[in-house]
Write a protein that holds these residues in place. Structure first.
Motif, PDB file in Angstrom:
ATOM      1  N   VAL A 141     -52.919  51.766 -20.911  1.00 21.60           N
ATOM      2  CA  VAL A 141     -51.473  51.773 -21.131  1.00 21.60           C
ATOM      3  C   VAL A 141     -50.782  51.439 -19.812  1.00 21.60           C
ATOM      4  O   VAL A 141     -51.028  52.089 -18.792  1.00 21.60           O
ATOM      5  N   ASN A 219     -39.616  52.842 -18.261  1.00 19.21           N
ATOM      6  CA  ASN A 219     -41.025  52.454 -18.331  1.00 19.21           C
ATOM      7  C   ASN A 219     -41.888  53.583 -18.882  1.00 19.21           C
ATOM      8  O   ASN A 219     -42.868  53.333 -19.598  1.00 19.21           O
ATOM      9  N   THR A 222     -41.429  53.485 -22.603  1.00 18.49           N
ATOM     10  CA  THR A 222     -42.151  52.325 -23.126  1.00 18.49           C
ATOM     11  C   THR A 222     -43.644  52.609 -23.190  1.00 18.49           C
ATOM     12  O   THR A 222     -44.324  52.258 -24.169  1.00 18.49           O
ATOM     13  N   ALA A 223     -44.174  53.251 -22.154  1.00 18.85           N
ATOM     14  CA  ALA A 223     -45.599  53.587 -22.122  1.00 18.85           C
ATOM     15  C   ALA A 223     -45.941  54.572 -23.232  1.00 18.85           C
ATOM     16  O   ALA A 223     -46.985  54.446 -23.896  1.00 18.85           O
ATOM     17  N   ASN A 225     -44.405  54.921 -26.122  1.00 25.17           N
ATOM     18  CA  ASN A 225     -44.361  54.197 -27.392  1.00 25.17           C
ATOM     19  C   ASN A 225     -45.567  53.269 -27.555  1.00 25.17           C
ATOM     20  O   ASN A 225     -46.093  53.097 -28.662  1.00 25.17           O
ATOM     21  N   ASN A 226     -46.007  52.686 -26.436  1.00 24.39           N
ATOM     22  CA  ASN A 226     -47.181  51.824 -26.485  1.00 24.39           C
ATOM     23  C   ASN A 226     -48.413  52.616 -26.900  1.00 24.39           C
ATOM     24  O   ASN A 226     -49.176  52.199 -27.780  1.00 24.39           O
ATOM     25  N   GLY A 229     -48.258  53.685 -30.507  1.00 19.24           N
ATOM     26  CA  GLY A 229     -48.314  52.597 -31.464  1.00 19.24           C
ATOM     27  C   GLY A 229     -49.643  51.892 -31.572  1.00 19.24           C
ATOM     28  O   GLY A 229     -49.777  50.941 -32.362  1.00 19.24           O
ATOM     29  N   ARG A 230     -50.649  52.326 -30.811  1.00 17.41           N
ATOM     30  CA  ARG A 230     -51.951  51.660 -30.876  1.00 17.41           C
ATOM     31  C   ARG A 230     -52.566  51.835 -32.271  1.00 17.41           C
ATOM     32  O   ARG A 230     -52.539  52.931 -32.842  1.00 17.41           O
ATOM     33  N   GLN A 278     -53.817  60.175 -29.370  1.00 19.28           N
ATOM     34  CA  GLN A 278     -52.530  60.202 -30.065  1.00 19.28           C
ATOM     35  C   GLN A 278     -52.393  61.536 -30.786  1.00 19.28           C
ATOM     36  O   GLN A 278     -53.128  61.828 -31.725  1.00 19.28           O
ATOM     37  N   GLN A 305     -51.062  61.068 -25.288  1.00 23.29           N
ATOM     38  CA  GLN A 305     -49.724  60.859 -25.849  1.00 23.29           C
ATOM     39  C   GLN A 305     -49.433  62.031 -26.776  1.00 23.29           C
ATOM     40  O   GLN A 305     -50.075  62.201 -27.805  1.00 23.29           O
TER      41      GLN A 305
END
Length: 357
Positions: A141, A219, A222-223, A225-226, A229-230, A278, A305
């Motif tokens: 990430v 950032n 964004t990280a 959410n990244n 969202g995997r 997650q 996350q």
């Protein structure tokens, strides 16, 4: 002469009637839809294990007929769970989990699939493919400017002395007054503390500190959410959320509720391997419990996350980057090799925090 004069009119009427009949026949006999392309193709090998499976039709289809009944993927007789969608002339099947290595799968589009005129495929379309032996290729990430901090929060960083922090602290949009327990010494654009090997930054400090922090927080989100969202988790609901006593290899792990760590956990892999966890609920680690790394695994490649709160128990040790939508709490004497990136507050109590290399 009369017959001669009538002939052109008769001929014209015949032509018009013939043409009209021909057009009606063409409309009535428009071709049935066909599958013109599949991805992967039939008998294809070394297919990526996180492959999205697609089908292209010769014409637009009725979207309601492209569903989990008409578009299936199986490993032998066992159906693969997945999400089916349709757009334009393309149907898409996204597996819920990563496909098994070196395994043959069979995909099928049945005659339940129909075009916008209600015409079905002439016959079921079926094809097979074989997955590769490679890992799914999970990438780290990207933290962006959030990676400049060992601790980054939005609302507060509270500390019960004495902690020992290696790395920078950042707080935004809250002001310096919401960083407590460090006995800060102010300088221009930053502050220092005897408890911190690094600098302390807050949103009310002079430019460019405030701007840099705004970017870092953006950032961080964004990280988060990244990571959240995997797709294609390797493991779903492992241990029903209790991962104590496990040895975990690299991969994507997903839980729909809280994860607990009541006993020691080991992460084993190489320096290039990546773990993403997650967690839709909280992350709770008991007291005197350790997360340890083996085989060259790096804390900078481990991402937790957490949609809820994260609590690291008294005298425990934790590894990795925590991306928390809410608070992160380190209880008394806990040690941490990683980054604590919280969208609310980070709470410390006599902790040792070292940012990973």
């Amino acid at each position: 002469m009369k017959i001669k004069n009538l002939f052109p009119t008769f001929a014209l009427a015949f032509v018009v009637l013939f043409t009209a009949c021909s057009n009606d026949d063409e409309t009535q006999t428009s071709p049935a839809p066909t599958v013109v392309l599949t991805n992967p193709t039939n008998s294809q090998s070394n297919v990526a294990r996180n492959k999205v499976i697609t089908v292209n039709f010769s014409k637009s289809m009725e979207a309601s007929t492209i569903n989990a009944s008409s578009f299936t993927v199986k490993q032998g007789t066992v159906s693969v769970l997945g999400t089916v969608s349709y757009s334009g002339t393309t149907a898409t099947f996204i597996p819920v989990t990563v496909l098994a290595a070196q395994t043959q799968y069979t995909a099928t589009i049945t005659t339940e699939a129909k075009d916008s005129e209600g015409k079905a495929l002439a016959a079921d379309m079926q094809w097979s493919f074989t997955t590769s032996s490679d890992a799914a290729g999970l990438s780290a990430v990207a933290l962006g400017a959030a990676g400049n901090y060992a601790i980054l929060a939005k609302t507060a960083i509270n500390n019960v002395p004495t902690s020992n922090i290696t790395g920078n602290l950042g707080l935004s949009p809250a002001a310096t007054s919401y960083i407590t327990g460090f006995s800060l010494t102010d300088f221009t654009g930053y502050a220092t503390s005897a408890q911190i090997t690094g600098k302390v930054y807050a949103a009310d400090m002079v430019s460019p500190t405030s701007t840099n922090l705004t970017t870092a927080v953006e950032n961080m989100i964004t990280a988060y959410n990244n990571a959240a969202g995997r797709l294609f988790p390797d493991h779903v609901e492992l241990g029903a959320g209790n991962i104590g006593g496990t040895t975990l290899s690299a991969g994507l792990y997903k839980w729909s509720s809280t994860v607990t760590i009541p006993t020691n956990v080991t992460l084993t892999g190489t320096a290039d391997d990546v773990w993403i966890f997650q967690i839709a609920g909280d992350l709770n680690m008991s007291s005197a419990v350790n997360v340890t790394l083996q085989g060259g695994a790096k804390a900078s490649n481990i991402f937790w996350q957490v949609a809820g709160e994260t609590t690291i128990g008294t005298s425990s040790h934790f590894e990795g980057v925590i991306l928390s939508m809410t608070g992160i709490t380190f209880q008394t004497g806990a040690t941490f090799n990683g980054r604590a990136l919280a969208q609310t507050a980070v709470i410390l109590d006599g902790n040792t925090v070292v940012q990973p290399q």
